[in-house]
Each structure stands twice: as structure tokens, then as C-alpha cells.
Design a protein around this motif. Sequence first.
Motif, PDB file in Angstrom:
ATOM      1  N   ARG A  80      47.581  19.121  22.386  1.00 35.58           N
ATOM      2  CA  ARG A  80      48.652  19.543  21.507  1.00 35.58           C
ATOM      3  C   ARG A  80      49.733  18.648  21.345  1.00 35.58           C
ATOM      4  O   ARG A  80      49.886  17.700  21.978  1.00 35.58           O
ATOM      5  CB  ARG A  80      49.346  20.701  22.381  1.00 35.58           C
ATOM      6  N   ILE A  81      50.452  18.497  20.175  1.00 33.53           N
ATOM      7  CA  ILE A  81      51.846  17.740  19.762  1.00 33.53           C
ATOM      8  C   ILE A  81      52.936  18.560  20.051  1.00 33.53           C
ATOM      9  O   ILE A  81      53.176  19.677  19.584  1.00 33.53           O
ATOM     10  CB  ILE A  81      51.361  17.329  18.403  1.00 33.53           C
ATOM     11  N   GLU A  82      53.858  17.919  20.723  1.00 38.03           N
ATOM     12  CA  GLU A  82      55.248  18.388  20.910  1.00 38.03           C
ATOM     13  C   GLU A  82      56.161  17.358  20.550  1.00 38.03           C
ATOM     14  O   GLU A  82      55.986  16.273  20.063  1.00 38.03           O
ATOM     15  CB  GLU A  82      55.409  18.641  22.531  1.00 38.03           C
ATOM     16  N   GLN A  83      57.648  17.854  20.725  1.00 37.90           N
ATOM     17  CA  GLN A  83      58.583  16.850  20.169  1.00 37.90           C
ATOM     18  C   GLN A  83      58.756  15.799  21.320  1.00 37.90           C
ATOM     19  O   GLN A  83      58.716  16.010  22.442  1.00 37.90           O
ATOM     20  CB  GLN A  83      59.832  17.645  20.363  1.00 37.90           C
ATOM     21  N   ASN A  84      58.329  14.411  21.016  1.00 37.40           N
ATOM     22  CA  ASN A  84      58.427  13.413  21.489  1.00 37.40           C
ATOM     23  C   ASN A  84      57.238  13.293  22.793  1.00 37.40           C
ATOM     24  O   ASN A  84      57.537  12.241  23.536  1.00 37.40           O
ATOM     25  CB  ASN A  84      59.804  12.774  22.308  1.00 37.40           C
ATOM     26  N   ASP A  91      46.126  13.306  30.240  1.00 35.04           N
ATOM     27  CA  ASP A  91      47.414  12.964  30.552  1.00 35.04           C
ATOM     28  C   ASP A  91      48.443  13.118  29.532  1.00 35.04           C
ATOM     29  O   ASP A  91      47.928  13.911  28.545  1.00 35.04           O
ATOM     30  CB  ASP A  91      47.504  11.227  30.559  1.00 35.04           C
ATOM     31  N   THR A  92      49.602  13.105  29.527  1.00 27.92           N
ATOM     32  CA  THR A  92      50.631  13.022  28.473  1.00 27.92           C
ATOM     33  C   THR A  92      51.451  11.799  28.225  1.00 27.92           C
ATOM     34  O   THR A  92      51.179  10.703  29.103  1.00 27.92           O
ATOM     35  CB  THR A  92      51.690  14.094  29.026  1.00 27.92           C
ATOM     36  N   TYR A  93      51.508  11.686  27.112  1.00 28.18           N
ATOM     37  CA  TYR A  93      51.997  10.440  26.206  1.00 28.18           C
ATOM     38  C   TYR A  93      53.430  10.852  25.464  1.00 28.18           C
ATOM     39  O   TYR A  93      53.389  11.480  24.564  1.00 28.18           O
ATOM     40  CB  TYR A  93      50.909   9.839  25.413  1.00 28.18           C
ATOM     41  N   GLU A  94      54.378   9.792  25.712  1.00 23.44           N
ATOM     42  CA  GLU A  94      55.393   9.870  25.020  1.00 23.44           C
ATOM     43  C   GLU A  94      55.581   9.013  23.761  1.00 23.44           C
ATOM     44  O   GLU A  94      54.599   7.970  23.575  1.00 23.44           O
ATOM     45  CB  GLU A  94      56.667   9.546  25.944  1.00 23.44           C
TER      46      GLU A  94
END
Length: 399
Positions: A80-84, A91-94
Motif C-alpha cells: 500500500r502507498i500512503e502519504q510519505n 518493512d515500511t519505507y519513507e
Amino acid sequence: MKKVVLLGAGYANMALLKSLPSNVWNENEYEFLLISNTPLHYFSVLLHEVASGVCEEEITLPLNAILPKNVKFIQDKVIRIEQNLIQAENDTYEYNILVVGLGFQSDNFGIVGIKEYADSIVNYQGALALKQKIVNALRDYAVKGDVESFKIAVCGAGFTGIEFIGSFVDELVQIRKELNIHQEKIKITCIEAMPNILPMFNPKLSSSAKTYLEEKNITFELGCKILECEKDGIIVEKNGQKEKIDASLIIWTAGVKGNQVMEDSTFFTTQRSKVEINAYLQPINQANQELMQNVFVIGDCAALKDPLTQRFYPPTAQMAMQQGEFLAKLLVQKLQGKNFSEEFSYKPKGTICSIGSQYAIGYVGKMNIKGKSALWLKRAIEANWKFKLAGLKAFSKTF
């Protein structure tokens, strides 16, 4: 440090990375990160040849060998893509700047049974699996010695369907020989709702492709609206009447849409898993429009209108590559804090459809071409892309 995150390793993002000037990598204010669920770049325009059994590794290049050394690669599946923020499987990536270049998925248009009973050709692993499924099915058929013929139904007479049929019918000669199956025992039927095949070409070219395949015993069921898919066949409507076309194996090539990630990301407003973009390749008509200043969408997930016709361009590798090359220029200016006023303009250079190993049709500019000359040109275009990505080592057997 600013993070430029690219999602997907297809034509669009690879064209972008290969088009960036060398001085970009000398900057220390930003870093590039590429996230893909596969360690390979594969030529999606040749997936039909993988599914048919003509080739396999030849259409792939390892990312660790072709990415610029300053680009960090992470193998992960984007969820999923979120704001920033990118939510992925591991994992999650900024990100500060995001480039979405994810691939496509099959579109079943809500037709009952397609998901359960049909196979599609949308990625490399899926194409490999379909190849094995076809071989296994034919092997089982040969062992059982059924009196009935083995029937393959290909739904869709666009690029993917026709290129797969052309490639498979050539490969089938060797398969039949190895399994001792007589030619008349294997029936291939192409089902299409339109009155002709390959409607993107002029009628003479489309007709020549149809004639070429009919001479190889391919049956076409045109003007057939597919209503439902069953385990052993396709229910269609033809001339106002319902009928069933029997099939031992069903291959769905009748439509694609953007990546499921786009649809699952409430950050975007989508239609058919695609995001509408402007001439700077940025999302428009979004509920979160104010958050799209540092987001770009290219390739199969992008919906871009032709300014003359106001119709959306069809997603092609040629379009994706041109978008990637354009975005490379735009990003350089953006990263340096400069204004960029040039707008993207698609310049079609021609289209070629291969129909097996000996024939192709297409056009370059206003000139129509067909036969082996068209096929050679298509192979030259594919080789040029391979060379752009990896140079001469791409043609080495040890690469």
C-alpha cells in the motif's frame, strides 16, 4: 537527506534510471531507492514467448548487474502507498519524492469464472507457471490417449493473445513430436468480442495476420461476447444466441488494468487501478490533490489523455520508456530546485506484432510492414533496449 523512491523495475523506471545524467550521483543531498518484488527486470512484451515455451531466461536481466551503483535495491512486495510512506510486506519505507512504476494485472471485467478457471500472462513467474501447466496438461492428455481432442481457448485477439498463439503454434510442433500427439488432436480457438483481430492495425494487416494463423489451423470465433467462464469451456453470446465453446485449457488475454496496489491505496483516487496524470506525469483529479506535488506515476498504473483526441493512451512499453526518459529530465531540475516547464508529449515510433518465429505485422510512421522484415525490426528494437540496459555484456551467455 531526501529520499527518491521508485516502485517497480519495469520499462518506465529502468528508462528513467538509465537516462539520469552522471552528475546526479555526485550529489549528497538525496538518495535513490528502487523497490521491486523481483530481482529481475524482464521484458514484459516477450512474456508470451515464456508462456509458449520459446524462451525463458533470455528475457530477463538481473537488477544488481544493470542498476546504477548509487541506486539501492530492496526486494520487497509493495502492499500500500500512503502519504510519505510505503507499506510493504517486509518493512515500511519513507519517501520525499515517489515514482510509481508498478506493473499491470489482468482485468476480468467482472466476468464470472475467469479468476477461477482461466490463466493469464501478466508477469514472469506467472508466464513460467503457465508454460509448465500447458506442458503438463498435454503430457497427461498423451498418456490417457483420449479420443476427444485437447482444446485450448485463448480469450482476446489483441497483442498478447495473438502473439501468444503465434508463438505457441510454432513451439507446438516440437511438443507434439516429443509427446507423440497427432496434429489434429490439438485444437486452438481464439475468442474475440470485436469483429476482427488486432484492431489497432489497419484491416489489411489484421486480415493478413488472421490468414497466416488460420493456415496453421487456428480457429477464430469473432463477434463473441464472453458471458461466463466454466471449468470446461466459455459461455458466449454470438448473433444474439448463447453457446458454449468447449475448452480443456483457458487462457485470458482480453484485458489488463493497473497494479492492485493502486486500488488498495486510499491515498489515490483510481479507476481500473490507474491514476490519471497530467503532462508532468503527476496525479490529477485526486481527493488528496494537495499531497501530490512530489508524486509521479508512470507506466501501466498511469492514465494519460491524448491532448488531441481526449482519449487515454493505451499502455505500451514504448509509452513507458518515453515517460521514464522525460521524468529523468524533470527530476534533475526538481532536485536542484529549478522550475521545469516542458510538458510530456508522446511520440509514437511505430508498432509491431510478432506472430511466431517467421512472421510479424506492423507500421513505422505511415509505412505498413509485414513478414520477416517486420519481425527482424522488432528483434532489433528488443536488442537495442537490452543493450541500453547492460551494454554488450547483456548478450554474453555468462551474464
